[in-house]
Design an enzyme around this catalytic site. Structure first.
Site, PDB file in Angstrom:
ATOM      1  CE1 TYR A  20      -4.061   1.546  -0.338  1.00  0.00           C
ATOM      2  CE2 TYR A  20      -3.667   2.532   1.816  1.00  0.00           C
ATOM      3  CZ  TYR A  20      -4.420   2.443   0.640  1.00  0.00           C
ATOM      4  OH  TYR A  20      -5.504   3.248   0.472  1.00  0.00           O
ATOM      5  CE  LYS A  48     -20.421 -20.227 -17.151  1.00  0.00           C
ATOM      6  NZ  LYS A  48     -21.687 -20.156 -17.857  1.00  0.00           N
TER       7      LYS A  48
END
Length: 392
Positions: free
Chosen positions: A41, A96
């Site tokens: 970060y 899916k």
């Protein structure tokens, strides 16, 4: 009502498996100390962001974008359930995404939209596309799905693939090519009849025509589609121009008399009496779930080869044989599109895997055959390079 108040539903193993959803997002790097945090970060991330701002192509290398697919639906045409809306469709979209990860190692995010207008869906998907390497459209009703896919393909420079159309078509072509071979014929020797002119019916027909089938006629709820029939949608009008060379009219029952192939994509039941009128060495692909248009036990009385969409009978025509490998191949070469030739390459690769083991009850590989995804991916990637749509 709290989640715990639904605990009794967990007595059903399907509910128990779905509790909390089927997906998690897991980090691919560890943050163990301040040094790791400074790299993952701030301030380290700013250097990466700046580099991407200067050269946008770096986003594929230094983010997850190139390896993640969005599975997008509006819940308007969920297989076997119909128009159930975005919230109720989410378990299917999670499923899916799960298959993308389990079969191809591709990250995937399920996205259920609360809009229905074509313009709204296109605009929404286009606006979020910078986060993804590919878009898998799912369970969007026809005819809207055709325009949505086409407009997104034209607008975006990443693969856009409506699996209900093209995944079904790829597997159906592979299966039928091998079914013809096991009965001593070629695709060009066959006359086929398709029940259903929705997204999958139209796509399967187009792909079989491109693959060289002898003749193919399609029936919707009003009967056979033919050039000049009134009241056709643009998609069906286009279908009429490329199919039914014999000019058959009337009912599907009329067309099935003497036909070599029946392809069911509508859930409309076909009686045994009608099946009995088909040609010798018939091929029946009854793909409706959970109840095929012709039950396999009935089909076997009259057909040499029987395929269904179900996992509890031989020759399951399952889209999972196509879409993981198609996207894997497209993402590996950073393809800007998934072309018709890439789909054809996928179908050929899938059919070829059966090889010398070809038999009436083995015309298509199992969904769990570990050769499938690598073979399809390689064929798709090679074709993408040959067509010039690959960028790496």
């Amino acid at each position: 009502m709290t989640t715990d108040s639904h605990a009794h539903l967990d007595e059903d193993p399907a509910f128990a498996l779905h509790r909390g959803g089927k997906l998690n997002v897991r980090s691919s790097v560890q943050v163990r100390d301040h040094d790791d945090l400074a790299l993952a970060y701030t301030p380290g991330v700013a250097r990466v962001c700046g580099a991407i701002a200067d050269n946008s192509e770096l986003v594929d290398t230094y983010t997850w974008k190139s390896g993640v697919v969005a599975v997008v639906t509006d819940g308007s045409a969920v297989l076997g359930l119909g128009d159930i809306g975005p919230e109720a469709s989410l378990p299917v979209m999670e499923g899916k995404s799960l298959l993308f990860t389990e079969f191809a190692g591709i990250n995937s995010v399920p996205i259920a939209l609360s809009c229905r207008e074509v313009d709204d869906i296109v605009e929404t998907v286009a606006r979020m596309a910078p986060s993804f390497g590919g878009i898998n459209l799912e369970d969007i009703s026809a005819p809207r799905c055709f325009e949505i896919e086409q407009r997104l393909r034209e607008r975006l420079d990443i693969p856009v693939f409506h699996d209900d159309q093209h995944g079904t078509a790829i597997v159906a072509l592979a299966a039928l090519r091998n079914a013809a071979r096991v009965t001593g014929r070629s695709l060009g020797d066959l006359r086929a009849v398709v029940s259903g002119a929705g997204a999958s019916g139209i796509a399967v027909t187009k792909m079989l025509v491109a693959g060289g089938i002898g003749d193919i006629a399609v029936a919707d709820s009003k009967g056979l589609i033919y050039a000049g029939r009134g009241g056709l949608t643009p998609a069906k009008d286009e279908l009429a121009e490329i199919s039914n060379k014999s000019g058959l009219t009337g009912s599907i029952e009329t067309a099935l008399a003497g036909a070599d192939v029946f392809i069911g994509l509508s859930a409309g039941e076909v009686s045994e009496e009608i099946v009995a009128t088909m040609a010798d060495n018939a091929i029946i692909c009854a793909m409706a779930n959970p109840n095929p248009e012709v039950h396999p036990d009935v089909a076997r009385k009259y057909a040499s080869v029987v395929a269904t969409g179900r996992s509890d009978f031989p020759n399951q025509i399952n889209n999972v044989l196509a879409f993981p490998g198609v996207f894997k191949g497209a993402l590996e070469v950073r393809a800007a599109d998934i072309t018709e030739s890439m789909k054809m390459a996928a179908a050929n690769a899938l059919a070829d895997l059966v090889g010398d083991d070809l038999a009436p009850d083995y015309i298509i590989p199992s969904s769990f055959d570990t050769r499938v995804v690598p073979a399809v991916a390689e064929a798709v990637a090679q074709q993408a390079r040959a067509e010039g749509v690959a960028r790496s």
